[in-house]
Design an enzyme around this catalytic site. Structure first.
Site, PDB file in Angstrom:
ATOM      1  N   TYR A  20      -7.892   1.345  18.009  1.00 46.94           N
ATOM      2  CA  TYR A  20      -9.090   0.643  18.491  1.00 46.94           C
ATOM      3  C   TYR A  20      -8.930  -0.880  18.537  1.00 46.94           C
ATOM      4  CZ  TYR A  20     -10.329   0.936  13.427  1.00 46.94           C
ATOM      5  OH  TYR A  20     -10.331   0.891  12.059  1.00 46.94           O
ATOM      6  N   GLY A  27       0.828  -1.215   0.000  1.00 41.25           N
ATOM      7  CA  GLY A  27       0.000   0.000   0.000  1.00 41.25           C
ATOM      8  C   GLY A  27       0.855   1.256   0.000  1.00 41.25           C
ATOM      9  N   ARG A  73     -13.300   7.946   3.539  1.00 42.75           N
ATOM     10  CA  ARG A  73     -14.184   6.839   3.897  1.00 42.75           C
ATOM     11  C   ARG A  73     -14.741   6.942   5.311  1.00 42.75           C
ATOM     12  NH1 ARG A  73     -10.242   4.641   0.585  1.00 42.75           N
ATOM     13  NH2 ARG A  73     -11.090   3.351  -1.100  1.00 42.75           N
ATOM     14  N   ARG A 115      -2.824  -2.325  -5.580  1.00 43.35           N
ATOM     15  CA  ARG A 115      -3.581  -2.896  -6.708  1.00 43.35           C
ATOM     16  C   ARG A 115      -3.543  -2.009  -7.937  1.00 43.35           C
ATOM     17  NH1 ARG A 115      -8.990  -3.223  -3.452  1.00 43.35           N
ATOM     18  NH2 ARG A 115      -8.031  -1.245  -2.856  1.00 43.35           N
TER      19      ARG A 115
HETATM   20  C1  HXC Z   1     -20.953  -1.699   3.355  1.00 41.29           C
HETATM   21  C2  HXC Z   1     -19.457  -2.245   1.696  1.00 41.29           C
HETATM   22  C3  HXC Z   1     -18.965  -0.913   1.676  1.00 41.29           C
HETATM   23  C4  HXC Z   1     -19.557   0.036   2.571  1.00 41.29           C
HETATM   24  C5  HXC Z   1     -17.909  -2.066   0.171  1.00 41.29           C
HETATM   25  N1  HXC Z   1     -18.786  -2.900   0.754  1.00 41.29           N
HETATM   26  N2  HXC Z   1     -17.998  -0.839   0.728  1.00 41.29           N
HETATM   27  N3  HXC Z   1     -20.438  -2.628   2.520  1.00 41.29           N
HETATM   28  N4  HXC Z   1     -20.538  -0.403   3.389  1.00 41.29           N
HETATM   29  N5  HXC Z   1     -19.149   1.285   2.609  1.00 41.29           N
HETATM   30  C6  HXC Z   1     -19.031  -4.297   0.388  1.00 41.29           C
HETATM   31  C7  HXC Z   1     -19.492  -4.433  -1.058  1.00 41.29           C
HETATM   32  O1  HXC Z   1     -20.886  -4.210  -1.195  1.00 41.29           O
HETATM   33  C8  HXC Z   1     -19.103  -5.871  -1.386  1.00 41.29           C
HETATM   34  O2  HXC Z   1     -20.036  -6.800  -0.851  1.00 41.29           O
HETATM   35  C9  HXC Z   1     -17.823  -6.051  -0.581  1.00 41.29           C
HETATM   36  O3  HXC Z   1     -17.804  -5.040   0.438  1.00 41.29           O
HETATM   37  C10 HXC Z   1     -16.583  -5.867  -1.441  1.00 41.29           C
HETATM   38  O4  HXC Z   1     -16.689  -4.586  -2.073  1.00 41.29           O
HETATM   39  P1  HXC Z   1     -15.821  -4.209  -3.346  1.00 41.29           P
HETATM   40  O5  HXC Z   1     -16.058  -2.773  -3.653  1.00 41.29           O
HETATM   41  O6  HXC Z   1     -16.012  -5.240  -4.410  1.00 41.29           O
HETATM   42  O7  HXC Z   1     -14.369  -4.464  -2.729  1.00 41.29           O
HETATM   43  P2  HXC Z   1     -12.969  -4.017  -3.218  1.00 41.29           P
HETATM   44  O8  HXC Z   1     -13.027  -3.441  -4.595  1.00 41.29           O
HETATM   45  O9  HXC Z   1     -12.101  -5.162  -2.966  1.00 41.29           O
HETATM   46  O10 HXC Z   1     -12.626  -2.791  -2.225  1.00 41.29           O
HETATM   47  C11 HXC Z   1     -12.262  -3.016  -0.886  1.00 41.29           C
HETATM   48  C12 HXC Z   1     -12.802  -1.913   0.040  1.00 41.29           C
HETATM   49  C13 HXC Z   1     -12.477  -0.483  -0.512  1.00 41.29           C
HETATM   50  C14 HXC Z   1     -12.233  -2.173   1.418  1.00 41.29           C
HETATM   51  C15 HXC Z   1     -14.332  -2.051   0.081  1.00 41.29           C
HETATM   52  O11 HXC Z   1     -12.965   0.483   0.392  1.00 41.29           O
HETATM   53  C16 HXC Z   1     -10.994  -0.286  -0.712  1.00 41.29           C
HETATM   54  O12 HXC Z   1     -10.468  -0.652  -1.773  1.00 41.29           O
HETATM   55  N6  HXC Z   1     -10.265   0.273   0.298  1.00 41.29           N
HETATM   56  C17 HXC Z   1      -8.806   0.461   0.236  1.00 41.29           C
HETATM   57  C18 HXC Z   1      -8.328   1.726   0.870  1.00 41.29           C
HETATM   58  C19 HXC Z   1      -8.892   2.051   2.246  1.00 41.29           C
HETATM   59  O13 HXC Z   1      -9.929   1.532   2.649  1.00 41.29           O
HETATM   60  N7  HXC Z   1      -8.196   2.947   2.986  1.00 41.29           N
HETATM   61  C20 HXC Z   1      -8.626   3.374   4.308  1.00 41.29           C
HETATM   62  C21 HXC Z   1      -7.730   2.811   5.321  1.00 41.29           C
HETATM   63  S1  HXC Z   1      -7.961   3.692   6.847  1.00 41.29           S
HETATM   64  P3  HXC Z   1     -21.225  -7.439  -1.763  1.00 41.29           P
HETATM   65  O14 HXC Z   1     -21.853  -8.430  -0.853  1.00 41.29           O
HETATM   66  O15 HXC Z   1     -22.132  -6.299  -2.108  1.00 41.29           O
HETATM   67  O16 HXC Z   1     -20.571  -8.061  -2.962  1.00 41.29           O
HETATM   68  C22 HXC Z   1      -7.845   2.582   8.100  1.00 41.29           C
HETATM   69  C23 HXC Z   1      -7.706   3.011   9.531  1.00 41.29           C
HETATM   70  C24 HXC Z   1      -8.529   4.113   9.947  1.00 41.29           C
HETATM   71  O17 HXC Z   1      -7.807   1.448   7.898  1.00 41.29           O
HETATM   72  C25 HXC Z   1      -8.457   4.423  11.397  1.00 41.29           C
HETATM   73  C26 HXC Z   1      -8.658   5.885  11.589  1.00 41.29           C
HETATM   74  C27 HXC Z   1      -8.506   6.335  13.007  1.00 41.29           C
HETATM   75  P1  NAP Z   2      -4.749   4.676   2.134  1.00 40.39           P
HETATM   76  O1  NAP Z   2      -4.059   5.823   1.478  1.00 40.39           O
HETATM   77  O2  NAP Z   2      -6.099   4.291   1.658  1.00 40.39           O
HETATM   78  O3  NAP Z   2      -3.764   3.432   2.063  1.00 40.39           O
HETATM   79  C1  NAP Z   2      -4.161   2.122   1.858  1.00 40.39           C
HETATM   80  C2  NAP Z   2      -3.281   1.531   0.774  1.00 40.39           C
HETATM   81  O4  NAP Z   2      -3.496   0.120   0.723  1.00 40.39           O
HETATM   82  C3  NAP Z   2      -3.587   2.082  -0.616  1.00 40.39           C
HETATM   83  O5  NAP Z   2      -2.386   2.497  -1.226  1.00 40.39           O
HETATM   84  C4  NAP Z   2      -4.168   0.894  -1.364  1.00 40.39           C
HETATM   85  O6  NAP Z   2      -3.802   0.914  -2.743  1.00 40.39           O
HETATM   86  C5  NAP Z   2      -3.539  -0.284  -0.626  1.00 40.39           C
HETATM   87  N1  NAP Z   2      -4.341  -1.497  -0.732  1.00 40.39           N
HETATM   88  C6  NAP Z   2      -5.644  -1.667  -0.415  1.00 40.39           C
HETATM   89  N2  NAP Z   2      -6.031  -2.919  -0.688  1.00 40.39           N
HETATM   90  C7  NAP Z   2      -4.942  -3.552  -1.167  1.00 40.39           C
HETATM   91  C8  NAP Z   2      -4.716  -4.883  -1.640  1.00 40.39           C
HETATM   92  N3  NAP Z   2      -5.693  -5.793  -1.637  1.00 40.39           N
HETATM   93  N4  NAP Z   2      -3.481  -5.219  -2.073  1.00 40.39           N
HETATM   94  C9  NAP Z   2      -2.476  -4.282  -2.069  1.00 40.39           C
HETATM   95  N5  NAP Z   2      -2.630  -3.019  -1.638  1.00 40.39           N
HETATM   96  C10 NAP Z   2      -3.865  -2.668  -1.196  1.00 40.39           C
HETATM   97  O7  NAP Z   2      -4.901   4.944   3.703  1.00 40.39           O
HETATM   98  P2  NAP Z   2      -3.841   5.389   4.803  1.00 40.39           P
HETATM   99  O8  NAP Z   2      -4.527   6.317   5.714  1.00 40.39           O
HETATM  100  O9  NAP Z   2      -2.562   5.791   4.189  1.00 40.39           O
HETATM  101  O10 NAP Z   2      -3.640   4.022   5.605  1.00 40.39           O
HETATM  102  C11 NAP Z   2      -2.375   3.394   5.698  1.00 40.39           C
HETATM  103  C12 NAP Z   2      -2.342   2.481   6.898  1.00 40.39           C
HETATM  104  O11 NAP Z   2      -2.500   3.229   8.105  1.00 40.39           O
HETATM  105  C13 NAP Z   2      -3.436   1.426   6.923  1.00 40.39           C
HETATM  106  O12 NAP Z   2      -2.929   0.236   7.465  1.00 40.39           O
HETATM  107  C14 NAP Z   2      -4.459   2.011   7.856  1.00 40.39           C
HETATM  108  O13 NAP Z   2      -5.274   1.042   8.438  1.00 40.39           O
HETATM  109  C15 NAP Z   2      -3.539   2.682   8.866  1.00 40.39           C
HETATM  110  N6  NAP Z   2      -4.157   3.734   9.672  1.00 40.39           N
HETATM  111  C16 NAP Z   2      -4.430   4.933   9.113  1.00 40.39           C
HETATM  112  C17 NAP Z   2      -4.969   5.931   9.904  1.00 40.39           C
HETATM  113  C18 NAP Z   2      -5.261   7.303   9.361  1.00 40.39           C
HETATM  114  O14 NAP Z   2      -5.874   8.106  10.069  1.00 40.39           O
HETATM  115  N7  NAP Z   2      -4.846   7.636   8.159  1.00 40.39           N
HETATM  116  C19 NAP Z   2      -5.240   5.686  11.248  1.00 40.39           C
HETATM  117  C20 NAP Z   2      -4.966   4.430  11.772  1.00 40.39           C
HETATM  118  C21 NAP Z   2      -4.403   3.467  10.977  1.00 40.39           C
HETATM  119  P3  NAP Z   2      -4.726   0.273  -3.882  1.00 40.39           P
HETATM  120  O15 NAP Z   2      -6.114   0.762  -3.637  1.00 40.39           O
HETATM  121  O16 NAP Z   2      -4.120   0.772  -5.160  1.00 40.39           O
HETATM  122  O17 NAP Z   2      -4.575  -1.206  -3.740  1.00 40.39           O
END
Ligand code: HXC
Ligand code: NAP
Length: 284
Positions: free
Chosen positions: A148, A16, A200, A41
């Site tokens: 958390y 990532g 998100r 990805r």
């Molecule tokens: C409910 C959801 C949803 C949502 C997706 N789904 N988004 N359900 N609410 N908001 C469901 C879909 O309907 C589907 O189920 C299944 O999840 C897979 O969805 P896809 O879109 O096909 O998945 P995919 O393309 O693989 O994408 C994965 C993802 C997406 C997790 C849903 O958000 C993503 O690519 N995220 C990567 C980056 C990211 O999330 N970064 C944030 C990290 S921050 P069905 O049954 O309909 O097929 C973090 C820490 C934060 O982690 C802490 C802060 C303090």
């Molecule tokens: P981000 O920019 O969304 O980073 C997530 C990265 O993961 C993206 O580059 C994404 O790229 C990659 N990724 C997602 N699914 C993947 C897969 N299946 N295979 C390979 N790569 C994948 O969010 P961020 O805030 O920088 O988060 C980074 C890390 O910090 C995460 O572990 C998150 O849980 C943690 N974190 C963040 C916060 C915050 O406040 N920002 C707080 C607590 C923890 P692609 O979509 O191109 O795959």
């Protein structure tokens, strides 16, 4: 803050690494002399980041498209990297997360997040770990979790259970692999503004102000602060830190973690509905 050659010639993979905190770590590690590999990805995002960071730092960075959920794809990526020599450091940073009422989640929604966060971390750790142990090559793994994990958090349950699993993996392997030269640590950040997380997890702009006010330091963390901590933890300068989860959240969790737990009282029915995925939506 650090000597310029702190990570000189270290070969580091950041999953990532194309965006957000992963990109911030890549920049810092390159500045400190490392050879950096990033995966994710989206090929175009990786290529843009590699070009930008290469230009800014003049250092070597390679982008490898890979979905960490796919064990076979991870094996192939690691094999490709190993052709020119072993990695020294793995950073499991890739993650997926979204806000949702847990009873409304489909099995695939759980699988999507658990697959990226927990299974992806296991895939990369095992692919590297087996090679390191076989060759007797000393190495370090840094996992990125959240605050958390300790309390759980409502409305991000797939993430909470996965990140808690990653911390269990960190502590378990710190003991099992420690005497064979492999250190395992984690950083648990509080909120740090990145497009991926905040797009998100902040459904309403004023929630950002409330979140800042809630923090003892009255602000969010920065990518630079996070990258500095990561550089320290992966460096040889702190070789006796093993099995630790370092919280970086301005002290927020001490007054109650579970960042999203109060959303049930804050969001309207319409706002919950608006956060559900649209059938045609794309990833990222
Ligand atoms: C409910 C959801 C949803 C949502 C997706 N789904 N988004 N359900 N609410 N908001 C469901 C879909 O309907 C589907 O189920 C299944 O999840 C897979 O969805 P896809 O879109 O096909 O998945 P995919 O393309 O693989 O994408 C994965 C993802 C997406 C997790 C849903 O958000 C993503 O690519 N995220 C990567 C980056 C990211 O999330 N970064 C944030 C990290 S921050 P069905 O049954 O309909 O097929 C973090 C820490 C934060 O982690 C802490 C802060 C303090
Ligand atoms: P981000 O920019 O969304 O980073 C997530 C990265 O993961 C993206 O580059 C994404 O790229 C990659 N990724 C997602 N699914 C993947 C897969 N299946 N295979 C390979 N790569 C994948 O969010 P961020 O805030 O920088 O988060 C980074 C890390 O910090 C995460 O572990 C998150 O849980 C943690 N974190 C963040 C916060 C915050 O406040 N920002 C707080 C607590 C923890 P692609 O979509 O191109 O795959």
């Amino acid at each position: 803050m650090f000597s310029k050659d702190l990570l000189r010639s270290k070969r580091i993979l950041i999953t990532g690494g194309g965006t957000g905190l992963g990109k911030g770590m890549a920049r810092r590690f390159l500045e400190l002399g490392a050879n950096v590999f990033i995966c994710g990805r989206r090929k175009e995002v990786l290529a843009e980041t590699a070009a930008e960071l290469g230009r800014q730092t003049g250092a070597t960075i390679r982008a490898l498209p890979c979905d960490v959920r796919n064990g076979q794809a991870v094996e192939e990526m690691i094999e490709t990297i190993w052709k020119d020599g072993p990695l020294d450091i793995l950073v499991n940073n890739a993650a997926g997360n979204f806000l949702a009422r847990t009873e409304e989640l489909s099995p695939r929604a759980f699988e999507a997040v658990i697959g990226i966060v927990l299974v992806g971390t296991i895939n990369a750790t095992m692919a590297c770990g087996r090679r390191w142990l076989k060759a007797g090559h000393p190495a370090t793994v840094l996992n990125i979790t959240t605050t958390y994990t300790r309390t759980g958090s409502a409305y991000v349950v797939p993430s909470a259970v996965s990140k808690a699993g990653v911390e269990a993996l960190t502590r378990s392997l710190a003991v099992e692999w420690g005497n064979r030269g492999i250190r395992m640590n984690a950083i648990a950040p509080g909120p740090v503004p990145t497009e991926g997380a905040f797009s998100r997890l902040l459904p309403r702009p004023e929630l950002e102000t409330l979140a800042k006010q809630r923090n003892p330091l009255g602000r969010f963390g920065t990518v630079e602060e996070f990258a500095n901590l990561a550089a320290f933890l992966v460096s040889d300068g702190c070789s006796y830190i093993n099995g630790e989860v370092v919280v970086m959240d301005g002290g927020e969790w001490l007054q109650g973690a579970g960042e999203f737990s109060t959303l049930g009282r804050q969001l309207t029915e319409k706002e919950w509905e608006a956060m559900k995925p649209r059938k045609t939506s794309s990833t990222g």
